[in-house]
Design a protein around this motif. Structure first.
Motif, PDB file in Angstrom:
ATOM      1  N   VAL A  20       7.666   2.416  -0.119  1.00 39.87           N
ATOM      2  CA  VAL A  20       8.198   1.061   0.037  1.00 39.87           C
ATOM      3  C   VAL A  20       7.282   0.274   0.965  1.00 39.87           C
ATOM      4  O   VAL A  20       6.977   0.715   2.076  1.00 39.87           O
ATOM      5  N   THR A  21       6.825  -0.878   0.478  1.00 48.41           N
ATOM      6  CA  THR A  21       6.016  -1.780   1.323  1.00 48.41           C
ATOM      7  C   THR A  21       6.688  -3.148   1.320  1.00 48.41           C
ATOM      8  O   THR A  21       7.372  -3.515   0.356  1.00 48.41           O
ATOM      9  N   SER A  22       6.513  -3.928   2.404  1.00 50.57           N
ATOM     10  CA  SER A  22       7.183  -5.236   2.492  1.00 50.57           C
ATOM     11  C   SER A  22       6.201  -6.336   2.886  1.00 50.57           C
ATOM     12  O   SER A  22       5.246  -6.093   3.627  1.00 50.57           O
ATOM     13  N   VAL A  23       6.443  -7.536   2.338  1.00 53.07           N
ATOM     14  CA  VAL A  23       5.671  -8.741   2.698  1.00 53.07           C
ATOM     15  C   VAL A  23       6.662  -9.865   2.968  1.00 53.07           C
ATOM     16  O   VAL A  23       7.490 -10.185   2.103  1.00 53.07           O
ATOM     17  N   THR A  24       6.588 -10.455   4.181  1.00 53.40           N
ATOM     18  CA  THR A  24       7.475 -11.571   4.526  1.00 53.40           C
ATOM     19  C   THR A  24       6.751 -12.889   4.295  1.00 53.40           C
ATOM     20  O   THR A  24       5.559 -13.014   4.629  1.00 53.40           O
ATOM     21  N   ASP A  25       7.448 -13.859   3.687  1.00 54.14           N
ATOM     22  CA  ASP A  25       6.855 -15.183   3.457  1.00 54.14           C
ATOM     23  C   ASP A  25       6.442 -15.805   4.788  1.00 54.14           C
ATOM     24  O   ASP A  25       7.127 -15.609   5.809  1.00 54.14           O
ATOM     25  N   PRO A  26       5.335 -16.589   4.786  1.00 55.17           N
ATOM     26  CA  PRO A  26       4.858 -17.219   6.045  1.00 55.17           C
ATOM     27  C   PRO A  26       5.940 -18.060   6.735  1.00 55.17           C
ATOM     28  O   PRO A  26       5.988 -18.107   7.967  1.00 55.17           O
ATOM     29  N   ASP A  27       6.788 -18.716   5.940  1.00 54.13           N
ATOM     30  CA  ASP A  27       7.818 -19.547   6.583  1.00 54.13           C
ATOM     31  C   ASP A  27       9.033 -18.728   7.031  1.00 54.13           C
ATOM     32  O   ASP A  27       9.991 -19.278   7.602  1.00 54.13           O
TER      33      ASP A  27
END
Length: 502
Positions: free
Chosen positions: A406-413
């Motif tokens: 599992v990998t995660s990416v959070t939106d810049p905003d």
């Protein structure tokens, strides 16, 4: 009608004949191989009769009827089926407690079970036997074949040992001179002539028991045809059916590998059942494929067709009835030498070479060693194969349990987070999936991208439900995206249905 469009009955008949039918070289190989195997079957069948607690003639009848019947109805050409030790061990308690009639009835019922199992596709289960189990099976078998010869080499006259050594030497060096006759047959003949001519007193085939003087006669088992009889014999018949099929299918797979040919395992399963039914009605003790004799036939003698199997059974009866006194004089040392040679030919020496062991994964070595240990400890090939296969499956499940990432990416905003799940999700890998998410710290909107994974079972759907429930407790919105067709169908069908709702 022109010759090009019509085919004469003779031409059609020729089309049904196997390719080897007009090849004298093949005939010679098959006939001599059948003779060698027929000779080797006699002491084995007698020994297995003793294990089962029946008259030696019963084991010899079984060897004859099994070999002849399976040569016609079996799926694996050149494989030898006869009375075997595994089957004898299974049905010995029934004979001891209830008598020979019940044993024969159990053999017939076992044949019926085998036909049913074969028709139900039990042969397809062979795909779940890993290579490491197969190697362990072969090596354990070689050890068992050798161990079975040890009683013939202990507490015997000193002359037995030079005879065994001479037999081995003949089988090693004779093929270097000529391959016109199989070395095992030459060895048996020469050693018999020497012992008889010189009057050397050593154990012979005749010492194992009396040979039959007539063919078996058909008849019904001497048991009451009641439900009580059926419940008595059914457990033994089912055990015999399963053990016999497993040994036969493993042996067929081994012969497939040796000869680089494929065989019909379903036909073999049904054929084994037919052969046992025929054997039961002719008063035999039943049996299955014999790996030791099959190795003599295929690997040592070079046989490849049904003819050798048919002749092995036929020669056995001819030798017993017409040449009983001559066969009785064959020294056991000659047959022990043949079986020791089979041991060396059967064992996969490459599998224990240091170079191989260095490269092999530890799990594979563990499975192979465990299979060998269980088979040798129980003298039951079927138990070893089951234990080895189950161990291999546990090791495999443990190995792939950590393949889900599992990998995660959070939106810049910071408005949403996208989690990407990769790998296979099933009961072993999905258990710790729930711990891979930051329920308290994530933004309000959570996307779980499943496009690089596959959902295999209910446990995985339950894990996804648990993830959604935990986010819901924190007042957050979850959306699962990218499920493939099968995964989406399973998720839609089971989601929300796997836990109690209060």
């Amino acid at each position: 009608m022109s010759a090009s469009t019509a085919e004469s009955p003779a031409a059609r008949l020729r089309g049904l004949k196997p390719d080897w039918i007009n090849d004298p070289k093949v005939w010679r190989t098959e006939i001599l191989a059948g003779l060698v195997v027929g000779l080797a079957l006699i002491p084995e069948a007698i020994s297995f009769s003793i294990i089962a607690g029946v008259d030696p003639a019963i084991g010899l009848f079984a060897a004859f009827t099994m070999a002849v019947t399976i040569s016609i109805v079996g799926g694996r050409p050149a494989m030898i089926s006869a009375a075997t030790g595994a089957v004898a061990l299974v049905i010995a308690p029934l004979n001891r407690e209830h008598g020979f009639g019940y044993l024969v009835a159990a053999v017939i019922l076992a044949g019926i079970f085998q036909i049913a199992l074969g028709a139900a596709g039990v042969a397809k289960l062979m795909r779940f036997v890993p290579r490491s189990v197969m190697v362990g099976f072969v090596n354990a078998l070689a050890i068992l074949i050798f161990m079975a010869q040890i009683p013939e080499m202990t507490d015997v006259p000193w002359a037995v040992y030079p005879l065994i050594a001479a037999g081995l030497a003949l089988m090693v060096f004779f093929p270097k001179v000529t391959k016109a006759a199989p070395a095992p047959l030459v060895s048996i003949v020469i050693l018999t002539v020497i012992t008889v001519a010189a009057g050397i007193a050593v154990p012979t085939v005749g010492d194992k028991g009396a040979l039959p003087s007539s063919l078996p006669t058909p008849g019904l088992p001497d048991v009451p045809f009641t439900l009580d009889t059926l419940t008595t014999i059914a457990p033994y018949a089912l055990a015999m059916a399963l053990v016999g099929l497993m040994e036969s299918l493993m042996t067929a797979k081994l012969v497939d590998d040796i000869t680089d040919t494929r065989s019909n395992k379903t036909r073999e399963s049904i054929g084994q059942g037919i052969a046992n039914i025929v054997t039961g009605f002719l008063g035999g003790m039943g049996g299955c494929a014999m790996i030791g004799q099959t190795m003599i036939n295929v690997r040592v003698s070079g046989a490849r067709t049904r003819l050798s199997t048919f002749l092995a059974g036929s020669f056995l009866m001819v030798l017993c009835i017409a040449f009983g006194p001559v066969v009785s004089d064959i020294p056991m040392a000659a047959l022990v030498a043949v079986m020791v040679m089979v041991t060396f030919a059967t064992f996969d020496w490459h599998s224990i070479a240091p170079k191989t062991l260095k490269r092999m994964p530890a799990g594979e070595i563990t499975v192979m060693v465990l299979t060998v240990a269980v088979v040798v400890a129980t003298s039951n090939l079927a138990i070893g194969v089951v234990v080895g296969s189950l161990t291999a499956m546990v090791i495999f499940a443990k190995r792939v349990a950590h393949l889900a990432h599992v990998t995660s990416v959070t939106d810049p905003d910071g408005s949403q987070v996208v989690y990407s799940v990769t790998g296979e999700l099933f009961f072993a890998s999905s258990n710790d999936l729930v711990t891979r998410f930051n329920y308290a710290g994530d933004p309000h909107k959570v996307l779980i991208d499943m496009s690089a994974t596959h959902v295999w079972d209910a446990t995985s759907v339950a894990a996804l439900d648990a993830i959604e429930a935990k986010y819901a407790q924190h007042g957050k919105e979850v959306e699962i995206i990218g499920l493939n067709h099968h995964s989406a169908h399973l998720h839609e069908k089971l989601s929300g249905e796997l836990t109690n709702h209060h």
